[in-house]
Scaffold this active site. Structure first.
Site, PDB file in Angstrom:
ATOM      1  N   HIS A  14      96.893 -65.240 -87.159  1.00 36.18           N
ATOM      2  CA  HIS A  14      96.218 -64.196 -87.963  1.00 36.18           C
ATOM      3  C   HIS A  14      97.295 -63.232 -88.464  1.00 36.18           C
ATOM      4  CE1 HIS A  14      92.709 -61.208 -88.527  1.00 36.18           C
ATOM      5  NE2 HIS A  14      93.786 -60.679 -89.101  1.00 36.18           N
ATOM      6  N   LYS A 100      87.436 -67.142 -94.036  1.00 37.96           N
ATOM      7  CA  LYS A 100      87.385 -65.859 -93.336  1.00 37.96           C
ATOM      8  C   LYS A 100      86.129 -65.084 -93.677  1.00 37.96           C
ATOM      9  CE  LYS A 100      88.811 -62.376 -91.021  1.00 37.96           C
ATOM     10  NZ  LYS A 100      89.942 -61.920 -90.243  1.00 37.96           N
TER      11      LYS A 100
HETATM   12  N1  OTD Z   1      92.983 -54.614 -89.295  1.00 35.20           N
HETATM   13  N2  OTD Z   1      94.325 -53.658 -90.914  1.00 35.20           N
HETATM   14  C1  OTD Z   1      94.157 -54.718 -91.760  1.00 35.20           C
HETATM   15  C2  OTD Z   1      93.412 -55.752 -91.388  1.00 35.20           C
HETATM   16  C3  OTD Z   1      93.028 -55.830 -90.003  1.00 35.20           C
HETATM   17  O1  OTD Z   1      90.823 -56.304 -89.453  1.00 35.20           O
HETATM   18  C4  OTD Z   1      91.925 -56.744 -89.711  1.00 35.20           C
HETATM   19  O2  OTD Z   1      92.162 -57.962 -89.742  1.00 35.20           O
HETATM   20  C5  OTD Z   1      94.827 -54.679 -93.046  1.00 35.20           C
HETATM   21  O3  OTD Z   1      95.536 -53.710 -93.280  1.00 35.20           O
HETATM   22  O4  OTD Z   1      94.690 -55.653 -93.822  1.00 35.20           O
HETATM   23  C6  OTD Z   1      93.718 -53.602 -89.701  1.00 35.20           C
HETATM   24  O5  OTD Z   1      93.819 -52.591 -88.991  1.00 35.20           O
HETATM   25 ZN    ZN Z   2      93.768 -58.851 -89.888  1.00 37.35          ZN
HETATM   26 ZN    ZN Z   3      89.863 -58.088 -89.112  1.00 41.30          ZN
END
Ligand code: OTD
Ligand code: ZN
Ligand code: ZN
Length: 346
Positions: A14, A100
């Site tokens: 991921h 996703k």
């Molecule tokens: N979480 N920031 C981001 C994605 C993830 O949920 C997520 O996968 C991002 O900046 O794309 C985050 O804190």
């Molecule tokens: Zn993420």
């Molecule tokens: Zn996420």
């Protein structure tokens, strides 16, 4: 005392690479240590079709440093307009390794995500048929639900009904942050796995909020209380093949985080392997690091283990790593685990 560790080359299940200048800045940080990564599709606009994914893959390959060996595993961003036939074709050609699910509004760039899960049922049924995994951002977006409860509520309201409705669907619960999620995955039958980030093994919500607000520890799902962090540590270091690494390394320029309404995301690509070696050693599980970073993920995704190796060495002197990665869009702060790192990739 073990001071040297040779493991199969790890993968990151991921990862956010972004595009343009940011892609060029952060890609070398991942390609240095990792053989492959599941590339998140939350660009603006998102990677929705197989054509989008193919073009994005070409841009990633073009941004790779000379001589780097890194295989970006592409994903599609599920929308209520996603065409099941396009998904099936993207899978058949080998281009796309997962789809996703973002509940609309749950995280960065998730506005095009799913509001009504019933609308995407035909896509999910095709995915179940062809064995293409669904990766989920597992948080409800209901404003009534406290942000610290959004993952646990998602399991009850969305995940469990979804898995009952489409039982053959293979699902990865991404970046789990609660003991509820650990228990749900641990007690599930085949076809369910979870990724765990580096930072959620290290920080709890006190790190984020005590003594001042620390924007570089703010991410989504937000870090929870200590009991949850300990449950994640036990899951990651247990050797249970259903848990594997997905760093969720998510770069934002410092100016976008150090502000009145800062973006979510921790950038861990640079020092993840050193932090994980420290964590696994601390929990007496160094021999299980390879499973978490290099074996369990390929096993779930039905891909071969990487042929190459990664060598880590424990040194008396803590290693130094850059505090920031330079980028034309603004520098990106590297995650600070709060302890010195003695395990170095050599
Ligand atoms: N979480 N920031 C981001 C994605 C993830 O949920 C997520 O996968 C991002 O900046 O794309 C985050 O804190
Ligand atoms: Zn993420
Ligand atoms: Zn996420």
């Amino acid at each position: 005392m073990t001071d040297s560790l040779l493991i199969h080359r790890p993968d990151d299940w991921h990862l956010h690479l972004r595009d343009g200048a940011m892609l060029r800045a952060v890609l070398p940080e991942t390609a240095r240590h990792f053989g492959r990564a599941i590339i998140m599709p939350n660009l603006v606009p998102p990677v929705v079709t197989s054509a989008d994914a193919g073009a994005y893959r070409d841009r990633i390959l073009a941004a790779l440093p000379e001589g780097a060996e890194f295989d970006p595993l592409m994903t599609l961003y599920l929308t209520e307009g996603t065409d099941p036939a396009d998904v099936a074709a993207a899978h058949a050609s080998g281009l796309v390794k997962a789809v996703k699910l973002y509940p609309a509004g749950a995280t960065t760039n998730s506005d095009s995500g799913v509001r009504d899960i019933d609308k995407v049922r035909p896509v999910l049924e095709v995915m179940a048929e062809i064995g293409l995994p669904l990766c989920t951002h597992g948080e409800v977006t209901d404003p009534e639900i406290d942000i610290f409860d959004r993952e646990a509520v998602f399991i009850d309201r969305v995940m469990d009904p979804l898995r009952r409705a489409v039982p053959e669907l293979r699902v990865v619960m991404e970046h789990i942050t609660t003991s509820d999620a650990v228990e749900y995955v641990s007690s599930a039958s085949a076809g369910l796995a979870a990724t765990i980030t580096t930072h959620h093994l290290v920080i709890n919500r006190n790190h984020l909020l005590v003594g001042g607000i620390r924007p570089h520890y703010y991410c989504l799902p937000v870090a929870k209380r200590e009991t949850h962090r300990l449950a994640l540590r036990r899951a990651a270091t247990s050797g249970d093949p259903r848990f594997f690494l997905g760093t969720d390394s998510a770069p934002h320029p410092d100016h976008a985080k150090e502000t009145g309404c800062g973006c979510a995301g921790c950038f861990t690509a640079t020092n993840t392997m050193s932090i994980l070696a420290h964590v696994f050693e601390e929990d007496g599980a160094l021999e299980r690091l390879e499973g978490f970073t290099s074996l369990n993920g390929p096993n779930f995704y039905r891909l071969p283990v990487n042929p190459g190796t990664l060598h880590l060495e424990k040194q008396a002197e803590p290693m130094s790593y850059p505090a920031k990665i330079a980028c034309d869009d603004g520098d990106v702060t590297v995650f600070d685990p709060g302890f010195p790192l003695h395990w170095r990739v050599i």
